[in-house]
Design a protein around this motif. Structure first.
Motif, PDB file in Angstrom:
ATOM      1  N   GLN A 294       0.829  -1.212   0.000  1.00  0.00           N
ATOM      2  CA  GLN A 294       0.000   0.000   0.000  1.00  0.00           C
ATOM      3  C   GLN A 294       0.861   1.259   0.000  1.00  0.00           C
ATOM      4  O   GLN A 294       0.587   2.211  -0.734  1.00  0.00           O
ATOM      5  CB  GLN A 294      -0.915   0.013   1.219  1.00  0.00           C
TER       6      GLN A 294
ATOM      7  N   ARG B 134       1.175   4.059  -2.979  1.00  0.00           N
ATOM      8  CA  ARG B 134       0.964   5.487  -2.708  1.00  0.00           C
ATOM      9  C   ARG B 134       2.134   6.314  -3.239  1.00  0.00           C
ATOM     10  O   ARG B 134       1.944   7.349  -3.876  1.00  0.00           O
ATOM     11  CB  ARG B 134       0.788   5.716  -1.205  1.00  0.00           C
TER      12      ARG B 134
ATOM     13  N   HIS C  25      -3.231   1.843  -6.598  1.00  0.00           N
ATOM     14  CA  HIS C  25      -3.552   2.917  -5.647  1.00  0.00           C
ATOM     15  C   HIS C  25      -4.843   3.626  -6.042  1.00  0.00           C
ATOM     16  O   HIS C  25      -5.683   3.932  -5.174  1.00  0.00           O
ATOM     17  CB  HIS C  25      -2.401   3.916  -5.565  1.00  0.00           C
TER      18      HIS C  25
ATOM     19  N   MET D 119      -7.825   1.505  -5.157  1.00  0.00           N
ATOM     20  CA  MET D 119      -8.118   1.503  -3.730  1.00  0.00           C
ATOM     21  C   MET D 119      -8.644   2.858  -3.253  1.00  0.00           C
ATOM     22  O   MET D 119      -9.316   2.941  -2.230  1.00  0.00           O
ATOM     23  CB  MET D 119      -6.866   1.132  -2.930  1.00  0.00           C
ATOM     24  N   ASN D 120      -8.322   3.934  -3.988  1.00  0.00           N
ATOM     25  CA  ASN D 120      -8.713   5.304  -3.593  1.00  0.00           C
ATOM     26  C   ASN D 120      -9.253   6.043  -4.833  1.00  0.00           C
ATOM     27  O   ASN D 120      -8.607   6.987  -5.304  1.00  0.00           O
ATOM     28  CB  ASN D 120      -7.511   6.057  -3.022  1.00  0.00           C
TER      29      ASN D 120
ATOM     30  N   ILE E  73      -9.474  10.128  -5.300  1.00  0.00           N
ATOM     31  CA  ILE E  73      -8.329  11.019  -5.491  1.00  0.00           C
ATOM     32  C   ILE E  73      -8.191  11.508  -6.922  1.00  0.00           C
ATOM     33  O   ILE E  73      -7.529  12.511  -7.170  1.00  0.00           O
ATOM     34  CB  ILE E  73      -6.999  10.369  -5.033  1.00  0.00           C
TER      35      ILE E  73
END
Length: 104
Positions: free
Chosen positions: A51, A55, A92, A95-96, A99
């Motif tokens: 993770q 990022r 990333h 998962m997000n 953003i």
């Protein structure tokens, strides 16, 4: 998140297999609890590392302009094909999604 879990579990299984084979050579009567603790700790560390690495890859890609987020002028997300560590950037973003302006 499923990709992260699958990668962490597969890597964990390989590392645990290597660990068990070394431990078996040193002490054939080693406790099973030690193997279980090693496997659990390795899985947690691998998922945390993956993770954090994803990022960092995303932040580097954003700095280099490899990502075009979704907004009024760009209706779709675009990641440059030559983006360094592209699969981590995609991980990333998956998962997000917020953003880059994608609603989950």
């Amino acid at each position: 998140m499923a990709k992260l879990i699958i990668v962490a579990i597969l890597a964990n299984q390989l590392l645990t297999l290597a660990f068990v084979s070394v431990v078996e050579q040193i002490d054939p009567d080693s406790p099973v609890l030690m193997r279980s603790v090693f496997s659990f700790v390795t899985c947690v560390l691998l998922s945390s590392w993956l993770q954090a690495d994803a990022r960092r890859a995303y932040l580097v890609a954003r700095e280099k302009g490899c990502i075009t987020p979704v907004d009024g002028t760009h209706p779709t997300l675009s990641i440059a094909p030559n983006c360094p560590r592209r699969w981590l950037v995609i991980l990333h973003i998956e998962m997000n999604p917020a953003i880059v302006g994608i609603s989950a």
